[in-house]
Design a protein around this motif. Structure first.
Motif, PDB file in Angstrom:
ATOM      1  N   ILE A   1       0.847  -1.204   0.000  1.00  0.00           N
ATOM      2  CA  ILE A   1       0.000   0.000   0.000  1.00  0.00           C
ATOM      3  C   ILE A   1       0.878   1.248   0.000  1.00  0.00           C
ATOM      4  O   ILE A   1       1.808   1.358   0.800  1.00  0.00           O
ATOM      5  CB  ILE A   1      -0.893   0.003   1.259  1.00  0.00           C
ATOM      6  N   ILE A   2       0.560   2.169  -0.914  1.00  0.00           N
ATOM      7  CA  ILE A   2       1.349   3.414  -0.985  1.00  0.00           C
ATOM      8  C   ILE A   2       0.403   4.611  -0.916  1.00  0.00           C
ATOM      9  O   ILE A   2      -0.387   4.833  -1.834  1.00  0.00           O
ATOM     10  CB  ILE A   2       2.153   3.500  -2.306  1.00  0.00           C
ATOM     11  N   PRO A   3       0.461   5.402   0.180  1.00  0.00           N
ATOM     12  CA  PRO A   3      -0.324   6.636   0.205  1.00  0.00           C
ATOM     13  C   PRO A   3       0.420   7.696  -0.615  1.00  0.00           C
ATOM     14  O   PRO A   3       1.643   7.805  -0.523  1.00  0.00           O
ATOM     15  CB  PRO A   3      -0.345   7.010   1.695  1.00  0.00           C
TER      16      PRO A   3
ATOM     17  N   ILE B   1      -5.404   3.844   6.092  1.00  0.00           N
ATOM     18  CA  ILE B   1      -6.541   3.024   6.517  1.00  0.00           C
ATOM     19  C   ILE B   1      -7.348   2.586   5.291  1.00  0.00           C
ATOM     20  O   ILE B   1      -7.732   1.415   5.165  1.00  0.00           O
ATOM     21  CB  ILE B   1      -7.435   3.781   7.533  1.00  0.00           C
ATOM     22  N   ALA B   2      -7.573   3.519   4.357  1.00  0.00           N
ATOM     23  CA  ALA B   2      -8.318   3.176   3.141  1.00  0.00           C
ATOM     24  C   ALA B   2      -7.601   2.058   2.394  1.00  0.00           C
ATOM     25  O   ALA B   2      -8.231   1.112   1.903  1.00  0.00           O
ATOM     26  CB  ALA B   2      -8.455   4.397   2.245  1.00  0.00           C
TER      27      ALA B   2
ATOM     28  N   ILE C   1      -9.190  -7.520  12.335  1.00  0.00           N
ATOM     29  CA  ILE C   1      -9.417  -6.810  13.601  1.00  0.00           C
ATOM     30  C   ILE C   1      -9.618  -5.315  13.322  1.00  0.00           C
ATOM     31  O   ILE C   1     -10.512  -4.687  13.884  1.00  0.00           O
ATOM     32  CB  ILE C   1      -8.238  -7.047  14.575  1.00  0.00           C
ATOM     33  N   LEU C   2      -8.823  -4.783  12.420  1.00  0.00           N
ATOM     34  CA  LEU C   2      -8.949  -3.356  12.058  1.00  0.00           C
ATOM     35  C   LEU C   2     -10.380  -3.038  11.619  1.00  0.00           C
ATOM     36  O   LEU C   2     -10.927  -1.982  11.925  1.00  0.00           O
ATOM     37  CB  LEU C   2      -7.953  -3.013  10.933  1.00  0.00           C
ATOM     38  N   GLU C   3     -10.983  -3.977  10.937  1.00  0.00           N
ATOM     39  CA  GLU C   3     -12.346  -3.822  10.424  1.00  0.00           C
ATOM     40  C   GLU C   3     -13.349  -3.576  11.564  1.00  0.00           C
ATOM     41  O   GLU C   3     -14.377  -2.953  11.375  1.00  0.00           O
ATOM     42  CB  GLU C   3     -12.699  -5.094   9.643  1.00  0.00           C
ATOM     43  N   GLN C   4     -13.001  -4.070  12.763  1.00  0.00           N
ATOM     44  CA  GLN C   4     -13.931  -3.906  13.895  1.00  0.00           C
ATOM     45  C   GLN C   4     -13.767  -2.556  14.582  1.00  0.00           C
ATOM     46  O   GLN C   4     -14.533  -2.197  15.450  1.00  0.00           O
ATOM     47  CB  GLN C   4     -13.683  -5.011  14.926  1.00  0.00           C
TER      48      GLN C   4
ATOM     49  N   PHE D   1      -5.442   6.015  15.131  1.00  0.00           N
ATOM     50  CA  PHE D   1      -4.006   6.268  15.004  1.00  0.00           C
ATOM     51  C   PHE D   1      -3.337   4.906  14.849  1.00  0.00           C
ATOM     52  O   PHE D   1      -3.257   4.126  15.801  1.00  0.00           O
ATOM     53  CB  PHE D   1      -3.522   6.997  16.260  1.00  0.00           C
ATOM     54  N   LEU D   2      -2.889   4.618  13.616  1.00  0.00           N
ATOM     55  CA  LEU D   2      -2.472   3.243  13.293  1.00  0.00           C
ATOM     56  C   LEU D   2      -1.321   2.725  14.144  1.00  0.00           C
ATOM     57  O   LEU D   2      -1.315   1.563  14.541  1.00  0.00           O
ATOM     58  CB  LEU D   2      -2.106   3.153  11.813  1.00  0.00           C
TER      59      LEU D   2
END
Ligand code: UDP
Ligand code: MG
Length: 319
Positions: free
Chosen positions: A10-12, A88-89, A179-182, A189-190
């Protein structure tokens, strides 16, 4: 753990027209190398999140898609939401598309892309999270270096034990993504989140390179906002400090009262009315701060409830 996994990188990207093409091509090379060693599947891919860039970043991403097909995927935000939301996206999107593990890395490739293979190895050894730790902060300005140090110290004091020199260059497993989905809270804040969920974590040290082209997309205000978000999203200790200040001030007012009464009745040195005024002022000042602290405690409870985090997360279950 299966020995061959589908990896998503993933690259923001925010106004990264100068670097995005070379970054994607370098990372495709890294993927090819790890694929050739049989560690990841050949449908592993790159997922770019254009965080509302105003330059030609998105059209370059579209061209890359045409050239490399489904190995390059991505999305474009309608406006700039900030690096955390872009990450997050990306994490949510690759979970939907499908992957066994995902690695986030910056578009300027300041982090060492060669560490990606080590991340994958650690994942295959059983780590759910592999966190990249910078060897040093030589590439950061004096200001950024010391504010970051203070931030991690403060976070540790407030109970969020994030290792210093932590970064958003990390691998997370499918399990961590589930878990992140919950966690539905908006201001997640990742760095705090992946630490707090307590999954098996490995740390890999990497060297930071200077930014090749373009400039940092963070300024004083966005960094301050990120730091404040990090603190308030994970700690209600600042609210408790208010209550503690109230108690200390109230206790102080009793000592003051004792001293002022001695001055009044033994030494007879105070003008009339002064003692009463000072005692009442100090006592009610303390009482008010203490009451604010109590309100803060309830506010903290509401804050935690509003975030609606899962009560617990099951690792394994035998049924
Ligand atoms: N970024 C983003 N949105 C923002 C700011 C930054 O997506 O609002 C991305 C940026 O394109 C890069 C990463 O976040 O991929 C890290 O940014 P940068 O390299 O500017 O930060 P620095 O290395 O200076 O901390
Ligand atoms: Mg950078």
């Amino acid at each position: 753990m299966s020995e061959i996994s589908r990896l998503a990188i993933i690259i923001p990207c925010f106004n990264e027209e100068l670097v995005v093409k070379s970054t994607v091509e370098t990372l495709l090379g890294v993927l090819d190398n790890i694929i050739s060693k049989g560690k990841i599947t050949n449908n592993s891919y790159i997922y770019l999140v254009d965080d509302g860039s105003k330059d030609s970043t998105w059209s370059i991403i579209e061209d890359l898609r045409k050239t490399y097909g489904e190995r390059v995927k991505g999305t474009k935000f309608i406006r700039n939401y900030g690096n955390q939301k872009a990450l997050i996206a990306g994490l949510e999107s690759v979970r939907e598309i499908g992957c066994d593990c995902a690695i986030s890395i910056d578009a300027d490739l300041q982090q060492d892309e060669n560490a990606i293979e080590i991340f994958v190895d650690e994942f295959h050894k059983g780590a759910d999270i592999v966190s990249g730790i910078r060897n040093d902060r030589k590439t950061d300005s004096f200001f950024k270096k010391y504010t970051a140090l203070c931030f991690y110290r403060l976070m540790n004091i407030l109970g969020v034990k994030i290792p210093p020199n932590h970064s958003d260059f990390r691998l997370v497993s499918r399990h961590a993504l589930d878990i992140l989905e919950q966690y539905k809270e908006e201001g997640l804040f990742l760095r705090g989140f992946f630490h707090e969920i307590g999954l098996k974590t490995s740390y890999v040290h990497f060297n930071v390179k200077p930014r090749a082209l373009g400039c940092s997309k963070f300024n004083f205000f966005s960094l301050t906002s990120l730091a404040l978000n990090g603190i308030t999203a994970f700690s209600i200790v600042p609210l408790r400090i208010i209550a503690a200040c109230g108690v200390i001030t109230m206790l102080g007012s009793f000592v003051l009262a004792f001293e002022v009464l001695c001055e009044k009745y033994i030494l007879h040195t105070t003008p009339s009315g002064w003692a009463t005024l000072v005692i009442l002022l100090a006592f009610f000042g303390g009482l008010q701060i203490f009451c604010l602290g109590i309100i803060g405690e309830y506010l903290g409870q509401i804050f935690n409830e509003v975030k609606a985090r899962p009560r617990y997360i099951k690792g394994i279950e035998l049924k």
